[in-house]
Each structure stands twice: as C-alpha cells, then as structure tokens.
Enzyme design. Structure first.
Site, PDB file in Angstrom:
ATOM      1  N   HIS A  73      21.320  16.218  35.492  1.00  0.00           N
ATOM      2  CA  HIS A  73      20.233  15.834  34.589  1.00  0.00           C
ATOM      3  C   HIS A  73      18.931  16.481  35.061  1.00  0.00           C
ATOM      4  O   HIS A  73      18.884  17.076  36.153  1.00  0.00           O
ATOM      5  CB  HIS A  73      20.066  14.317  34.561  1.00  0.00           C
ATOM      6  CG  HIS A  73      19.741  13.716  35.898  1.00  0.00           C
ATOM      7  ND1 HIS A  73      20.682  13.547  36.885  1.00  0.00           N
ATOM      8  CD2 HIS A  73      18.570  13.284  36.429  1.00  0.00           C
ATOM      9  CE1 HIS A  73      20.108  13.017  37.953  1.00  0.00           C
ATOM     10  NE2 HIS A  73      18.819  12.856  37.706  1.00  0.00           N
ATOM     11  N   ASP A 126      14.702  15.268  35.373  1.00  0.00           N
ATOM     12  CA  ASP A 126      13.975  13.993  35.398  1.00  0.00           C
ATOM     13  C   ASP A 126      13.042  13.845  34.196  1.00  0.00           C
ATOM     14  O   ASP A 126      12.290  14.760  33.868  1.00  0.00           O
ATOM     15  CB  ASP A 126      13.199  13.864  36.716  1.00  0.00           C
ATOM     16  CG  ASP A 126      14.160  13.714  37.891  1.00  0.00           C
ATOM     17  OD1 ASP A 126      15.229  13.102  37.708  1.00  0.00           O
ATOM     18  OD2 ASP A 126      13.856  14.238  38.974  1.00  0.00           O
ATOM     19  N   HIS A 161      19.832  18.583  38.422  1.00  0.00           N
ATOM     20  CA  HIS A 161      20.397  18.053  39.659  1.00  0.00           C
ATOM     21  C   HIS A 161      21.386  16.934  39.377  1.00  0.00           C
ATOM     22  O   HIS A 161      21.356  16.309  38.318  1.00  0.00           O
ATOM     23  CB  HIS A 161      19.301  17.599  40.629  1.00  0.00           C
ATOM     24  CG  HIS A 161      18.383  16.573  40.069  1.00  0.00           C
ATOM     25  ND1 HIS A 161      17.371  16.866  39.181  1.00  0.00           N
ATOM     26  CD2 HIS A 161      18.312  15.228  40.259  1.00  0.00           C
ATOM     27  CE1 HIS A 161      16.724  15.773  38.847  1.00  0.00           C
ATOM     28  NE2 HIS A 161      17.286  14.740  39.477  1.00  0.00           N
ATOM     29  N   ARG A 176      10.733   8.782  46.428  1.00  0.00           N
ATOM     30  CA  ARG A 176      10.603   9.802  45.385  1.00  0.00           C
ATOM     31  C   ARG A 176       9.219   9.805  44.761  1.00  0.00           C
ATOM     32  O   ARG A 176       8.651   8.749  44.487  1.00  0.00           O
ATOM     33  CB  ARG A 176      11.626   9.545  44.289  1.00  0.00           C
ATOM     34  CG  ARG A 176      11.579  10.582  43.187  1.00  0.00           C
ATOM     35  CD  ARG A 176      12.720  10.386  42.236  1.00  0.00           C
ATOM     36  NE  ARG A 176      12.243   9.869  40.979  1.00  0.00           N
ATOM     37  CZ  ARG A 176      12.838  10.089  39.803  1.00  0.00           C
ATOM     38  NH1 ARG A 176      13.939  10.780  39.753  1.00  0.00           N
ATOM     39  NH2 ARG A 176      12.336   9.600  38.718  1.00  0.00           N
TER      40      ARG A 176
HETATM   41  C1  SIN Z   1      17.485  11.668  41.199  1.00  0.00           C
HETATM   42  O1  SIN Z   1      18.243  11.967  40.296  1.00  0.00           O
HETATM   43  O2  SIN Z   1      16.269  11.725  41.039  1.00  0.00           O
HETATM   44  C2  SIN Z   1      18.030  11.192  42.520  1.00  0.00           C
HETATM   45  C3  SIN Z   1      18.903  12.193  43.158  1.00  0.00           C
HETATM   46  C4  SIN Z   1      19.516  11.674  44.437  1.00  0.00           C
HETATM   47  O3  SIN Z   1      19.520  10.469  44.680  1.00  0.00           O
HETATM   48  O4  SIN Z   1      20.033  12.505  45.187  1.00  0.00           O
END
Ligand code: SIN
Length: 289
Positions: free
Chosen positions: A118, A120, A265, A280
């Site tokens: 996906h 973000d 990602h 994050r």
């Molecule tokens: C995410 O998708 O922002 C998190 C990715 C992760 O936890 O590695």
C-alpha cells in the site's frame, strides 16, 4: 559505496556521509550522519537529493528522542497529524505502530502480522508524501518491511496496458483495520475513499509512477467491476515482482524514510509472541497528478 560529493574542485565541501545502495530495486543507507545533532540546510539538501535518487533512505544506530525524530521529519515538509488520536505518542506528531497490548489494549496502530502492499493515506485527497519509521523493538524473525519501486513498475508495463490505464483514475479506500491482508471491490458505506490517477507524476523528479495498491485500490473509474478488477490484479502482480522490491530487515534504532509518491510498502508476518514497536511520522503531500 559512494561519497555524496561533487568532483569539481571549486564545488562546496562534500556532505559528511556515504551512500550505500541497499538493493538493485531501490534504497540507500546513508552512513555517517547523527540525526540528533543539528544539520545544516546544505547537508539536508544532499540527504533529500539521495532520497529522490534512491526513494528510500536508511540511517542506522540513531539515538533519537521523539522531539528529535519529529524535528528531522519536519525538514521534509509539514507533518500530517494522525487522525487516530489514541495511538499518538507523547509528541502528537508521532503515531505508534505496535503489536504491544497494555491491560489488553493496543498501544499502537497496524498491530499484527502481514500487511499487503500500500501507500500511506492514499484514501485521502492529499496522501502522505513521505513516511518515517523509527524502530524501538523488533521481532527476532519477520516483521520486515518490503518496498517496491513504483517508477520501475510503471516503466516496465506492456505498452497495451499502459494505454488502457492512460488518463484513468482508481478508487482508493481505507476499508481495513487490523486485517491488512483482505480487500474487497466494494468499500463499505462511509469509509474514507478518494479517486486518484492510476499513474502519477512525481513533482520533484518528473518521473511517472504506478499509483495503485493491493490493500486499498478497489475500482477503476468507468470500468465494470470485472474488467477493472482484472486490470488491477494484473497491475498488483506486476508491481510486486521481487526484482522491484527491497526487503528491510529491521534492527533497533533504524530510521527509514520512504517516498509514498514512487514506492509502495508491505510487511511480512511475525510472531504474536514477540514485541514490535515503531515510532511513525508522516509528511503531508500534494494532490497526485
Ligand atoms: C506502515 O504500513 O506504515 C507500517 C509498516 C510496518 O509496520 O513495517
């Protein structure tokens, strides 16, 4: 490994870091920077330049307070505050990503196991431009983050498929919660969703990137569910090819910054017996065109 500097004798001093590519697909480790220390604009511009060239940058062994992490993130642009307030950390610009439960309650978002590819906030009008993740606790096996190069995905599409998607939009819907490996073709009523171009142009590099993803893209404008679904599945399989992907195996104190405009990602599975805790920060983006 290269040192990020110009060879011209009259050029400014070379930035004090080295650039080590992480894979053939994308990614580079920047070696020699301490993100807790002040960074001049000139050095930051070299960091940004490496990020544009490599799409994902990694800085290892960073000892960062929350405020220091946010200060570095703000160099990329204004912060996109989390709308999921209960997972905010002490510094509200930080959202915790974690499978840890305290008194039976999750302390972070996106808690468990595998996640499909996906980008973000693609369900919003202005999806996040960049995301920074800082690792505090990582499982001994798995919980790796996979990054796919969306420029290469677009550039290597067959001409006929490029023609089919040319100028079309797709609907991206936030219709998952903890179940980040399921998606439907009909988002539930009222979930956040937005139509974006299937192919977007990166505002800084001018390159075209494929902007759909298996987790959140559910339909193509003007096409039946069947025809749109078939094209989307072909695009997902194409963009997730291993040769376009770098898999990051986390160590504590890693900082990764990825560009949501030209990468996707995903996350590999990991044991629910082990703890995973990340901080994050997301950076506001522009409306994709
Ligand atoms: C995410 O998708 O922002 C998190 C990715 C992760 O936890 O590695």
């Amino acid at each position: 490994m290269t040192t990020a500097h110009l060879s011209d004798a009259s050029a400014p001093a070379p930035p004090p870091f080295q650039v080590r590519p992480l894979s053939d697909a994308l990614g580079a480790e920047l070696i020699g920077l301490d993100l807790s220390a002040p960074m001049s604009d000139e050095i930051f511009e070299s960091v940004r330049d490496a990020w544009h060239r490599h799409l994902v940058i990694l800085l290892r062994d960073q000892h960062l307070t929350e405020d220091e992490q946010v200060r570095f993130a703000e160099r990329f642009g204004p912060i996109s505050m989390s709308t999921r307030g209960h997972f905010q950390s002490k510094n509200p610009a930080i959202m915790l990503i974690s499978n840890i439960r305290e008194d039976g309650k999750q302390i972070g978002a996106l808690p468990d196991g595998e996640m499909h590819f996906h980008t973000d906030q693609c369900h919003q009008e202005r999806p996040a431009m960049a995301t920074m993740l800082y690792s505090i606790e990582v499982p001994s096996v798995g919980g790796n983050t996979l990054f796919a190069n969306a420029y290469t995905a677009y550039e290597t599409l067959p001409a006929a498929l490029k023609q089919k998607i040319e100028g079309r939009k797709a609907l991206n819907a936030y219709d998952y919660d903890a179940a980040a490996t399921t998606r439907g073709t009909k988002p539930r009523e009222g979930v956040p969703a937005y139509w974006h171009p299937i192919v977007r142009t990166h505002p800084a590099t001018g390159r075209k990137a494929l902007f759909v993803n298996r987790l959140m893209t559910v339909a193509i404008e003007g096409l039946s569910d069947e025809e749109g679904g078939e094209i989307l599945n072909t695009l997902f399989d194409h963009q997730e090819q291993r040769t376009f992907v770098y898999e990051h195996v986390w160590r504590p104190k890693d900082v990764l910054v990825w560009d949501n405009r030209c990468t996707l990602h995903a996350r590999t599975d990991f044991s629910d017996k082990e703890r995973r805790l990340m901080r994050r920060v997301a950076i506001k983006g522009e409306k994709p065109i």
